[in-house]
Design an enzyme around this catalytic site. Sequence first.
Site, PDB file in Angstrom:
ATOM      1  N   TYR A  55       0.859  -1.252  -0.071  1.00 53.30           N
ATOM      2  CA  TYR A  55       0.054  -0.066  -0.023  1.00 53.30           C
ATOM      3  C   TYR A  55       0.889   1.425  -0.058  1.00 53.30           C
ATOM      4  O   TYR A  55       2.076   1.164  -0.237  1.00 53.30           O
ATOM      5  CB  TYR A  55      -0.923  -0.115   1.291  1.00 53.30           C
ATOM      6  CG  TYR A  55      -2.102  -1.284   1.055  1.00 53.30           C
ATOM      7  CD1 TYR A  55      -2.427  -1.428  -0.164  1.00 53.30           C
ATOM      8  CD2 TYR A  55      -2.373  -1.864   2.188  1.00 53.30           C
ATOM      9  CE1 TYR A  55      -3.640  -2.348  -0.240  1.00 53.30           C
ATOM     10  CE2 TYR A  55      -2.995  -3.059   2.083  1.00 53.30           C
ATOM     11  CZ  TYR A  55      -3.804  -3.114   0.919  1.00 53.30           C
ATOM     12  OH  TYR A  55      -4.686  -4.576   0.792  1.00 53.30           O
ATOM     13  N   ARG A 102      -8.846 -14.997  10.248  1.00 55.26           N
ATOM     14  CA  ARG A 102      -9.732 -15.455   9.704  1.00 55.26           C
ATOM     15  C   ARG A 102     -10.511 -16.693  10.785  1.00 55.26           C
ATOM     16  O   ARG A 102     -11.666 -16.654  10.662  1.00 55.26           O
ATOM     17  CB  ARG A 102      -9.071 -16.727   8.619  1.00 55.26           C
ATOM     18  CG  ARG A 102      -8.674 -16.262   7.551  1.00 55.26           C
ATOM     19  CD  ARG A 102      -7.730 -16.950   6.413  1.00 55.26           C
ATOM     20  NE  ARG A 102      -6.485 -17.356   7.312  1.00 55.26           N
ATOM     21  CZ  ARG A 102      -5.564 -18.390   7.213  1.00 55.26           C
ATOM     22  NH1 ARG A 102      -5.960 -19.078   6.124  1.00 55.26           N
ATOM     23  NH2 ARG A 102      -4.658 -18.450   7.920  1.00 55.26           N
TER      24      ARG A 102
END
Length: 383
Positions: free
Chosen positions: A184, A340
């Site tokens: 990013y 997750r």
Amino acid sequence: MEKDPLQTPFKLSSHKLEHRVVLAPMTRMRASDTGIVHPRAAEYYSERTTPNSLLISEGVVIHPRGRGFPNTPGLYNNEQVQAWKPITQAVKEKGGVFFAQLWHVGRVAVPSQTGGLPPLSSTKTALPDNHPLFGEKNGKEPYVESQAMSETDIREVVLQFASAAKNAIEAGFDGVEIHGANGYLLDTFVHDNINDRTDTYGGSLENRLRFPLEVVDAVVAQIGRERTAIRVAPFHVLQQTMDSDRIATFKRYSEELEKRGLAYVHMVEPRYDQFSTEGAFSGHRGVVDLGERTGGDEFSLWTFRKILNSTPLVGAGGCDAASARDAITEGKVDLVAFGRHFTSNPDLPKRLFEGLPLTKYQRNTFYTPGMKGYLGWSRADDF
């Protein structure tokens, strides 16, 4: 009986955490088209909160031009700030410590997400292939050439990070985690294979670290170092993050971060970053032999743990209870972030502590609208 390492207290800035399990930042894409966090995020976060535990929010966009994905929340206007207040309050009522992850995706953005403007980056070179937009349609959009940031652009983005940090505190967060990883915006300045600048923000390692550290310093000046953290990914190999000497680069980066006395530094384990297929990544997905690039340094978070002597280190990346316990016992990390499995096990700390079975997560609902896969998961006590 010997104390479970996962259940040992830890002092994080002014907070005394009761255990070492952290909710990792996870994009869930349930916000409105204008970046208003979904009101039911209060339920999502609060049911994953245990007293005196650390939670890191999903990536929160700092400016419209920093958005890379639809339906991601922001913290750049008053309406967004107000919408976050009931969510942070719900976490506080459960006794949680809540940090907002501040996010500018840089060249991972595409025009549909930035109002038609080109993405910002250290370079004008576009990422290859297409950008996944996820959602119900699971659409894709080609990456485009970036706008290589001027020094004025850089100053403006530094101020945007500082403003978003101030907004986060106003919204009720306890601190912020700057997203400096995964290719990013900030990461594109760090890697010498991406950053092709010839000004004071390119070339030497000192120059390539200048912009990320200016962001850190501006956020610290705005809200205090005890409320400021950063996530970096020394071993990330996708989105073309292939620095020619990543160990030396991130050792120096770690030295600079250690000087600043931050709330924590968040890093991802190398094996996870090599093999992960999670999230929106562009570029070669094969395994890269990073061992040849380490120049003899240990291919492990230990390399950076030895530098971050006084800065708490949060480790993430595919841990189970056993490996998390080992990492804490050895001193490699102080806290372990789980992602997750937290989506489908809101009571994950209890399950890890007691060795209870985990409910399998639903990958196909990670980034879709609606409450399916977001809420409604059973707790161990329900059985």
